[in-house]
Each structure stands twice: as structure tokens, then as C-alpha cells.
Design a protein around this motif. Sequence first.
Motif, PDB file in Angstrom:
ATOM      1  N   ASP A  72       0.773  -1.426  -0.614  1.00  0.00           N
ATOM      2  CA  ASP A  72      -0.007   0.555  -0.170  1.00  0.00           C
ATOM      3  C   ASP A  72       0.967   1.319  -0.207  1.00  0.00           C
ATOM      4  OD1 ASP A  72      -2.542   1.126  -0.200  1.00  0.00           O
ATOM      5  OD2 ASP A  72      -3.027   1.332   2.170  1.00  0.00           O
ATOM      6  N   ARG A  73       1.923   1.029  -0.612  1.00  0.00           N
ATOM      7  CA  ARG A  73       2.796   1.879  -0.644  1.00  0.00           C
ATOM      8  C   ARG A  73       3.014   2.640  -1.865  1.00  0.00           C
ATOM      9  NH1 ARG A  73       5.780  -1.215   2.434  1.00  0.00           N
ATOM     10  NH2 ARG A  73       6.986  -2.239  -0.360  1.00  0.00           N
ATOM     11  N   MET A  74       2.181   3.820  -2.555  1.00  0.00           N
ATOM     12  CA  MET A  74       3.339   4.629  -3.485  1.00  0.00           C
ATOM     13  C   MET A  74       3.982   4.608  -4.597  1.00  0.00           C
ATOM     14  SD  MET A  74       1.831   8.597  -4.211  1.00  0.00           S
ATOM     15  CE  MET A  74       1.792   9.092  -6.406  1.00  0.00           C
ATOM     16  N   ALA A  75       5.169   4.654  -3.395  1.00  0.00           N
ATOM     17  CA  ALA A  75       6.225   4.137  -4.957  1.00  0.00           C
ATOM     18  C   ALA A  75       6.280   3.197  -5.036  1.00  0.00           C
ATOM     19  CB  ALA A  75       7.523   4.149  -3.690  1.00  0.00           C
ATOM     20  N   ASP A  76       5.761   1.820  -4.522  1.00  0.00           N
ATOM     21  CA  ASP A  76       5.480   0.447  -5.334  1.00  0.00           C
ATOM     22  C   ASP A  76       5.493   0.800  -6.997  1.00  0.00           C
ATOM     23  OD1 ASP A  76       6.604  -0.198  -3.146  1.00  0.00           O
ATOM     24  OD2 ASP A  76       4.729  -1.005  -2.765  1.00  0.00           O
ATOM     25  N   VAL A  77       4.395   1.480  -7.457  1.00  0.00           N
ATOM     26  CA  VAL A  77       3.963   1.321  -8.769  1.00  0.00           C
ATOM     27  C   VAL A  77       3.896   2.494  -9.262  1.00  0.00           C
ATOM     28  CG1 VAL A  77       2.021  -0.289  -8.241  1.00  0.00           C
ATOM     29  CG2 VAL A  77       1.283   1.875  -7.208  1.00  0.00           C
ATOM     30  N   PRO A  78       3.702   3.341 -10.501  1.00  0.00           N
ATOM     31  CA  PRO A  78       3.830   3.813 -11.657  1.00  0.00           C
ATOM     32  C   PRO A  78       2.622   5.134 -11.237  1.00  0.00           C
ATOM     33  CG  PRO A  78       4.067   2.482 -13.284  1.00  0.00           C
ATOM     34  CD  PRO A  78       4.014   1.960 -11.726  1.00  0.00           C
ATOM     35  N   SER A  79       2.328   6.092 -11.178  1.00  0.00           N
ATOM     36  CA  SER A  79       2.010   6.644 -10.745  1.00  0.00           C
ATOM     37  C   SER A  79       0.931   8.323 -11.636  1.00  0.00           C
ATOM     38  CB  SER A  79       2.071   7.914  -9.937  1.00  0.00           C
ATOM     39  OG  SER A  79       0.869   9.245  -9.316  1.00  0.00           O
ATOM     40  N   ARG A 114      10.344   2.281 -16.601  1.00  0.00           N
ATOM     41  CA  ARG A 114      11.156   0.949 -16.929  1.00  0.00           C
ATOM     42  C   ARG A 114       9.527  -0.219 -16.381  1.00  0.00           C
ATOM     43  NH1 ARG A 114      13.268   2.244 -21.281  1.00  0.00           N
ATOM     44  NH2 ARG A 114      15.427   3.165 -20.739  1.00  0.00           N
ATOM     45  N   ARG A 115       8.592   0.512 -15.460  1.00  0.00           N
ATOM     46  CA  ARG A 115       7.880  -0.051 -15.242  1.00  0.00           C
ATOM     47  C   ARG A 115       6.448  -0.445 -16.311  1.00  0.00           C
ATOM     48  NH1 ARG A 115       6.763   2.166  -9.344  1.00  0.00           N
ATOM     49  NH2 ARG A 115       7.062   4.608 -10.236  1.00  0.00           N
ATOM     50  N   ILE A 116       6.472   0.980 -16.978  1.00  0.00           N
ATOM     51  CA  ILE A 116       5.690   0.936 -18.580  1.00  0.00           C
ATOM     52  C   ILE A 116       5.723  -0.025 -18.936  1.00  0.00           C
ATOM     53  CG2 ILE A 116       4.230   2.515 -18.927  1.00  0.00           C
ATOM     54  CD1 ILE A 116       3.649   3.002 -16.443  1.00  0.00           C
ATOM     55  N   SER A 117       4.992  -0.580 -19.836  1.00  0.00           N
ATOM     56  CA  SER A 117       5.634  -1.724 -20.629  1.00  0.00           C
ATOM     57  C   SER A 117       4.300  -1.065 -22.387  1.00  0.00           C
ATOM     58  CB  SER A 117       4.978  -2.853 -20.820  1.00  0.00           C
ATOM     59  OG  SER A 117       3.337  -3.093 -20.455  1.00  0.00           O
ATOM     60  N   VAL A 118       3.346  -0.178 -22.366  1.00  0.00           N
ATOM     61  CA  VAL A 118       2.830   0.782 -22.829  1.00  0.00           C
ATOM     62  C   VAL A 118       1.634   1.870 -22.392  1.00  0.00           C
ATOM     63  CG1 VAL A 118       1.075  -0.419 -24.703  1.00  0.00           C
ATOM     64  CG2 VAL A 118       2.253  -2.022 -23.926  1.00  0.00           C
ATOM     65  N   VAL A 119       1.922   2.559 -23.632  1.00  0.00           N
ATOM     66  CA  VAL A 119       1.488   3.746 -23.203  1.00  0.00           C
ATOM     67  C   VAL A 119       0.379   3.702 -24.419  1.00  0.00           C
ATOM     68  CG1 VAL A 119       3.229   5.322 -24.187  1.00  0.00           C
ATOM     69  CG2 VAL A 119       0.922   6.215 -22.947  1.00  0.00           C
ATOM     70  N   ARG A 120      -0.962   4.666 -24.351  1.00  0.00           N
ATOM     71  CA  ARG A 120      -1.854   4.938 -25.308  1.00  0.00           C
ATOM     72  C   ARG A 120      -1.978   6.984 -24.979  1.00  0.00           C
ATOM     73  NH1 ARG A 120      -7.051   5.840 -26.996  1.00  0.00           N
ATOM     74  NH2 ARG A 120      -7.547   5.524 -24.226  1.00  0.00           N
ATOM     75  N   VAL A 121      -1.802   7.257 -26.076  1.00  0.00           N
ATOM     76  CA  VAL A 121      -2.113   8.818 -25.977  1.00  0.00           C
ATOM     77  C   VAL A 121      -2.683   9.529 -27.048  1.00  0.00           C
ATOM     78  CG1 VAL A 121      -1.082  11.373 -26.094  1.00  0.00           C
ATOM     79  CG2 VAL A 121       0.130   9.148 -24.886  1.00  0.00           C
ATOM     80  N   ALA A 122      -4.053  10.018 -26.950  1.00  0.00           N
ATOM     81  CA  ALA A 122      -4.934  10.899 -27.341  1.00  0.00           C
ATOM     82  C   ALA A 122      -5.177  12.456 -26.886  1.00  0.00           C
ATOM     83  CB  ALA A 122      -6.029   9.869 -27.313  1.00  0.00           C
ATOM     84  N   LEU A 123      -5.031  12.946 -27.922  1.00  0.00           N
ATOM     85  CA  LEU A 123      -5.439  14.333 -27.513  1.00  0.00           C
ATOM     86  C   LEU A 123      -6.655  14.453 -28.542  1.00  0.00           C
ATOM     87  CD1 LEU A 123      -1.939  14.077 -26.910  1.00  0.00           C
ATOM     88  CD2 LEU A 123      -1.801  16.690 -27.937  1.00  0.00           C
ATOM     89  N   GLU A 124      -7.275  15.390 -28.272  1.00  0.00           N
ATOM     90  CA  GLU A 124      -8.380  16.174 -29.576  1.00  0.00           C
ATOM     91  C   GLU A 124      -8.397  17.907 -29.160  1.00  0.00           C
ATOM     92  OE1 GLU A 124     -12.203  13.830 -29.119  1.00  0.00           O
ATOM     93  OE2 GLU A 124     -10.681  13.470 -26.408  1.00  0.00           O
TER      94      GLU A 124
END
Length: 151
Positions: A72-79, A114-124
Motif C-alpha cells: 500500500d505504498r505509492m512508490a511501488d507503482v507508477p502514478s 521502466r515499469r510501464i510496458s505500453v502507453v496510449r496517448v490521445a489528444l483532441e
Amino acid sequence: MKDKKKAGKANDRDTAKLKKAAKAREIGDTIFVRDFIVDCNVGVYAEEQGVTQKVRFTVEARVAKDVFSTGDRMADVPSYADIIDTIVALARGGHINLVETFAERIAERVLADRRISVVRVALEKLERGPMRGVEIIRPATKAAAREFGRG
């Protein structure tokens, strides 16, 4: 003292259960920011120079399957707060001609974790005629690309 030992053993059991569950994961969790509207200096056309316009951002980041919080620690996961900070910093960083460039810069910064494997970005773009924009998906690795049918 006995209560502390019992609580410690219970926490150890919970952690072990979470780790076992994580091993069974096929894909990681997703963190996201959806429908975040920011005034931006973006656009290549003359009427878009020197003015701001509202842009809606949606960013989804797939977390590696072995990344999760057991303590339950924020540092364990990307934010998702980091995603918001990235969008705001880029929006304040000066004029960007293309929404495609803006999306690429967001993806690059999100994938720097490096904990992120894929990102999807949408701009409108929301103000100049019909709604228009771009959506990109960027994997960090070939394995992540295959997960999205792109490798």
C-alpha cells in the motif's frame, strides 16, 4: 507484543497471496488519465499561433505484469499524477506545431518509467471546427508490441 507478531504474520500472508496472484497475471494493470482538458499552444495554422486552445488528453499506461503494490505504498507503482505533471509541463513548455509531436513527447516521458510496458496517448483539439486529434500507441518492448498486435 503478541498482537504485533500476529499482525506481521497476517501481512506476510497477504503479501505472499498478492505475489502468487501476480505470477498468474497475463497482463499488467493500467493507470490512466481521461478527459483532462488543458489550454495549450498547439497548432501549425496561422490562426493557431500565439493563442491557446483547449485540448483534451487521454493517456493509458499499461504497467508491467510484475509491478503492483503489496504494501500500500505509492512508490511501488507508477502514478497517474506523473502523467498529469508531464502533460502540464509540456503544455507550459512553449508552442508545439503538431498534436502528433505532443503525443510522442508524452509517450516518451511516460515510457521513461521502466515499469510501464505500453502507453496510449490521445489528444483532441476542442475549439477549432470539428473535433480532431491523434491517438498513438507506443510499446516499450517488442513483447509489449505483440500484446497489442503491433509486433
